[in-house]
Every structure is written in C-alpha cells, then in structure tokens.
Design a protein around this motif. Structure first.
Motif, PDB file in Angstrom:
ATOM      1  N   SER A 164       0.782  -1.326  -0.088  1.00  0.00           N
ATOM      2  CA  SER A 164      -0.020  -0.047  -0.053  1.00  0.00           C
ATOM      3  C   SER A 164       0.921   1.319  -0.113  1.00  0.00           C
ATOM      4  O   SER A 164       0.398   2.463  -0.508  1.00  0.00           O
ATOM      5  CB  SER A 164      -1.004   0.027   1.165  1.00  0.00           C
ATOM      6  OG  SER A 164      -0.125   0.379   2.421  1.00  0.00           O
ATOM      7  N   ARG A 166       1.266   3.311   2.352  1.00  0.00           N
ATOM      8  CA  ARG A 166       0.561   4.343   2.978  1.00  0.00           C
ATOM      9  C   ARG A 166       1.356   4.889   4.220  1.00  0.00           C
ATOM     10  O   ARG A 166       2.098   3.985   5.025  1.00  0.00           O
ATOM     11  CB  ARG A 166      -0.815   3.876   3.825  1.00  0.00           C
ATOM     12  CG  ARG A 166      -1.777   3.472   2.561  1.00  0.00           C
ATOM     13  CD  ARG A 166      -3.196   3.147   3.171  1.00  0.00           C
ATOM     14  NE  ARG A 166      -4.065   3.052   2.306  1.00  0.00           N
ATOM     15  CZ  ARG A 166      -4.272   1.561   2.055  1.00  0.00           C
ATOM     16  NH1 ARG A 166      -3.746   0.465   2.738  1.00  0.00           N
ATOM     17  NH2 ARG A 166      -5.250   1.115   1.246  1.00  0.00           N
ATOM     18  N   ASP A 226      -4.512   7.871   1.945  1.00  0.00           N
ATOM     19  CA  ASP A 226      -4.400   7.394   3.499  1.00  0.00           C
ATOM     20  C   ASP A 226      -5.462   8.051   4.357  1.00  0.00           C
ATOM     21  O   ASP A 226      -6.349   8.758   3.703  1.00  0.00           O
ATOM     22  CB  ASP A 226      -2.775   7.933   3.838  1.00  0.00           C
ATOM     23  CG  ASP A 226      -2.394   7.133   4.950  1.00  0.00           C
ATOM     24  OD1 ASP A 226      -2.968   6.455   5.486  1.00  0.00           O
ATOM     25  OD2 ASP A 226      -1.054   7.202   5.080  1.00  0.00           O
TER      26      ASP A 226
END
Length: 485
Positions: A164, A166, A226
């Motif tokens: 991801s 993030r 996010d």
C-alpha cells in the motif's frame, strides 16, 4: 470508522497542533572521496556564488573548517566513526572550539545509519552514548544552543507496507524500538533534530511504482490515499511522512525533521542521467520551499540538503547501487551537469561555474585491439583498472553500458589513466594500452579528461569516508567478462 482509524485521526490532529513553521533550508552536501579533489577554497567560493547558505561536509578536519571561516555558511559536520568517552569528547571540542563560531558550525552527525538491523545492539547503544557524550561536552563548553548532535537514518529503520505504501502504516522496526526510543528522548532533551536520508530512485526501484511517481511534478497517474483524506502524488512526500508517522508512534512528534540527503544520480543505473536529475530538482526544490508542506505537515517548508555538490569516484559501492558515485550536480572540472536553482524558486538557470580549475592535457589511454589478444591476461588488466578507478558508467543502464568490446576496455583503461594523473606508465597494461590524443567519446559516453588537482585521494582516518573495497566491482568485472568470452 473503526477504532484504529479513530485513533489515527486523533493522533494526526494532536500532531498538527504541535507543529511549528520556520523558513525552509536548501543546503548542499560535499563529500571528498575523489581521485582528484577540488580545493576547499574553490568549493566555498562556488557555494557563495550560488547563494548556498548551508552545507554538510563529511569530515571535521581543520583544513576544511578553516576554508569556511568567515564565509557565513552554516556547517554540518560528519564526525569520523570512532568510539570515545566523555573526557575524549571534551578534548575534541576543546581542540576545535575556535572554529565553531568563525566557521558557523551548527550540527554534528555521528556515524551514518547506525540503527540498521545488520548492526548489532551494542553498535546502536554505543552510537547513542557517543551522541550524549559529545552533546554534553558541547553544552559544558557553552556551545549547546548553537550546535546539536544527532545521527542520520535511512528507510532501513522503518517497517512499511510495501504493497500500500501508506505513510500512516509506517513505524520503526520492532527490533530497534527500545534503542530508538532512548535515542529520541536524548534528541528531545537537547532540542536536536531527527535527520533522514531519502533515496528516491532506490525507493521507486524497491516498490515497483510508476517511475514518474519519483518526481514532484504531478505527471504520475499513481496516487496513494491515506487516513484523514491524505493524498500522495510523489515518493518524496510518502517517505517524509512515513518518518513523521514513525516518530509520532514513539511520542517524538515535537522533533524537527531534516532531510540530510536527497538527490538524483546521473549515471551508473537505469534512469540515472542528467535529464532525470534536472527534472527531479526542478520540481522538488520549489516544492519543499513553497510552504505547501506534506499531508502530515501542511503549510510547512521542508529542510533538505541536496546530495551532492560533486561526484565521488572513490565512494564505496554496496549491492547494485552503482549510481552511488554519480550524485554530483557538478563535473570534476567545476562545470554544472544540468540546470538547477538552489534557491528553490524554480528558475531555469545553470548554477555558477567553478573558477580557477585546470584541466589535464587532452590525452586518453586506449586499448591496442588485435586478433591475437590474450584474453586471460587482458581480463587481469581490466580488473586492475576497475579496481583502482571508477568503471560504474559501464554498469547496466549507465551512459557507457552500450559500448562495443574494444571501447569497453579502452574506457576502463582511460579511467585508470586519468585517476593516476595521466602517468604514461599507468597506460601500459602489459602492452595492451597506448596514449592517444584523439577523443574516443561517443554521443552517449564521455571518455573524461581529469582536472589538475593539488589534492589527491583520501584523508585516511581523519574523515568519515574510508578507502573503498575493490570487491564491490565484481558486478562490473562480470559485465566486462561477458564481452571477453
């Protein structure tokens, strides 16, 4: 919204209330791992011509401190990696205190990237103790408000979700959290900064994200979303805020964060070239100084140190990071490689050119190609050349990676010849080489002629930089080896 998201939103809100705003700093790093090195006085003059007000030098030698004396340039020093106690730290401060004000020393970095898993706990703890010793010695000597001691960190200290990417999922590695917590408390007690290095080209390679995501010019289609609506459109923001989140999770959100190293290499690797380097800085430097900030630091300028002023053709190479020797915005002759505005205003200008730098004669060392070549002996000569000189431009993706066999050998021979100040005996290679006066460069690959330098090689034992291990050239030897089979 689940409990975890609520907790993250609360942490984020608290963090934003604690942030401060100050003027951005765009500094520059200057290392000296070169076969031929520019005089310190020439470098200081070059910095002043370009309006550079902050610099990081990778040594604490008096010779360099003297060169910056009275320049007004704020200095960050890298201290050599050796162990010391409080008494020794006090002696070190006493020996250099006359330069701390006249040379405007502001920070001292001890070691580099101590908090990595391949270092043991003893090494981390020793580094932390040395920070304490040196900061106390500075405090006791009356320099505590002026000079702060810290240790730089790479992304190797972070646990991240590489799927991801993030930032909110980033934290310090579990294995180093106790040591990192102790270190952060010391920084907080002394109001010292937390220093990070961001290697954008390596981060893009590691994650496999769209190459354009490396640049802050909004040309990438990749977006990372996010918590709290945060949107990331470039890798610099992602890595910066990943460190911010890691600090928050260890209750160190009040620390000032400095990007002590960020840059784009110009050779030795796919995507490492002057076009991409110019693009990188043209978008990054205005971004960090614009007060735009990042999703975690909105409205804040960001302190960055451009890495680096010149290439370092004696820098050790680790793994496949063959671009390590090509970070410089200047060539060894003091000419800029590309346009870059170090003021952060985004001007389309070349930086000022270095003055008083002399080039050696137009001579090159070339390979005597003939059908009866003894390839076994030739391999040894190529190994000799590349173990002592820089052949990384022939690494995959490098500017000289597409040369034919004779020019490959000639390039290796010439790099060695130039590094030895064009000493003709260094172009013999057991009869395989000869000195030529016709430039063999191709449109893509420059066969350099080095500069005349009164300073050569290393400050062994006196600075952070150490002699490189020739074993790092195994990958280059294998490349050349395939051409000889």
């Amino acid at each position: 919204m689940d409990f975890k998201m609520i907790a993250l939103a609360f942490i984020l809100g608290t963090y934003l209330l604690q942030r401060y705003v100050a003027d951005a700093t765009i500094g520059i790093n200057w290392g000296r791992q070169n076969a031929q090195r520019l005089l310190p006085s020439n470098v200081v003059d070059l910095m002043l011509q370009n309006g550079i007000r902050e610099a990081r030098i990778f040594t604490t030698e008096e010779e360099l401190l003297q060169a910056f004396d009275g320049s007004g340039i704020g200095l960050t020093l890298n201290m050599a990696p050796y162990s010391f106690n409080l008494d020794q730290a006090k002696l070190w401060v006493e020996a250099r205190k006359r330069y701390f004000k006249t040379s405007n020393v502001r920070r001292i970095y001890l070691r580099d990237f101590v908090f990595q898993l391949f270092f043991n706990k003893v090494f981390m703890n020793n580094g932390t103790k040395e920070v304490q010793f040196l900061q106390k010695a500075l405090n006791d000597g009356g320099f505590g408000d002026q000079i702060k001691v810290t240790i730089p960190h790479s992304k190797g200290v972070l646990k991240m979700n590489y799927t991801s990417m993030r930032p909110s999922e980033a934290e310090f590695l579990d294995e180093i959290k106790p040591e990192m917590t102790t270190f952060l408390r010391i920084l907080q007690q002394n109001k010292a900064p937390f220093v990070i290095a961001i290697n954008t080209i390596g981060d893009i390679q590691d994650t496999g994200i769209d190459f354009n995501f490396a640049f802050a010019d909004n040309k990438s289609t990749h977006v990372i979303r996010d918590v709290n609506g945060s949107v990331y459109t470039n890798m610099f923001e992602v890595m910066y805020d990943s460190f911010i989140w890691a600090l928050i999770k260890l209750n160190a959100s009040d620390l000032r964060v400095i990007v002590g190293q960020v840059g784009w290499p110009t050779d030795g690797y796919p995507g490492a070239n002057v076009t991409m380097a110019e693009r990188f800085y043209k978008s990054l430097l205005p971004f960090v100084s614009s007060n735009r900030g990042t999703p975690m630091c909105p409205g804040e300028p960001i302190d960055v140190y451009v890495h680096s002023l010149t290439d370092e053709n004696k820098m050790p190479i680790y793994g496949n990071a063959t671009f390590t020797r090509h970070w410089g915005i200047y060539m060894s002759n003091g000419r800029p490689k590309y346009k870059i505005d170090l003021s952060g205003q985004g001007l389309d200008n070349y930086p000022s050119e270095g003055k008083g730098i002399m080039r050696m004669p137009d001579r090159w060392c070339m390979f005597n190609d003939n059908p009866s070549t003894d390839f076994a002996k030739l391999r040894k000569q190529i190994d000799k050349a590349c173990s002592k000189a820089d052949c990384t431009a022939m690494a995959p993706g490098g500017s000289c990676s597409h040369l034919g066999f004779p020019l490959n050998v000639s390039y290796a021979f010439n790099m060695h010849f130039q590094s030895q100040n064009q000493n003709e005996t260094e172009c013999d290679f057991e009869g395989f080489g000869h000195v030529a006066t016709e430039d063999p460069s191709t449109p893509e690959c420059v066969f350099p002629v080095e500069v005349v330098s009164p300073e050569r090689h290393y400050l062994v034992g006196k600075g952070l930089h150490q002699k490189p291990n020739s074993a790092v050239f195994v990958i280059l030897f294998s490349i050349l080896g395939t051409l000889l089979t």
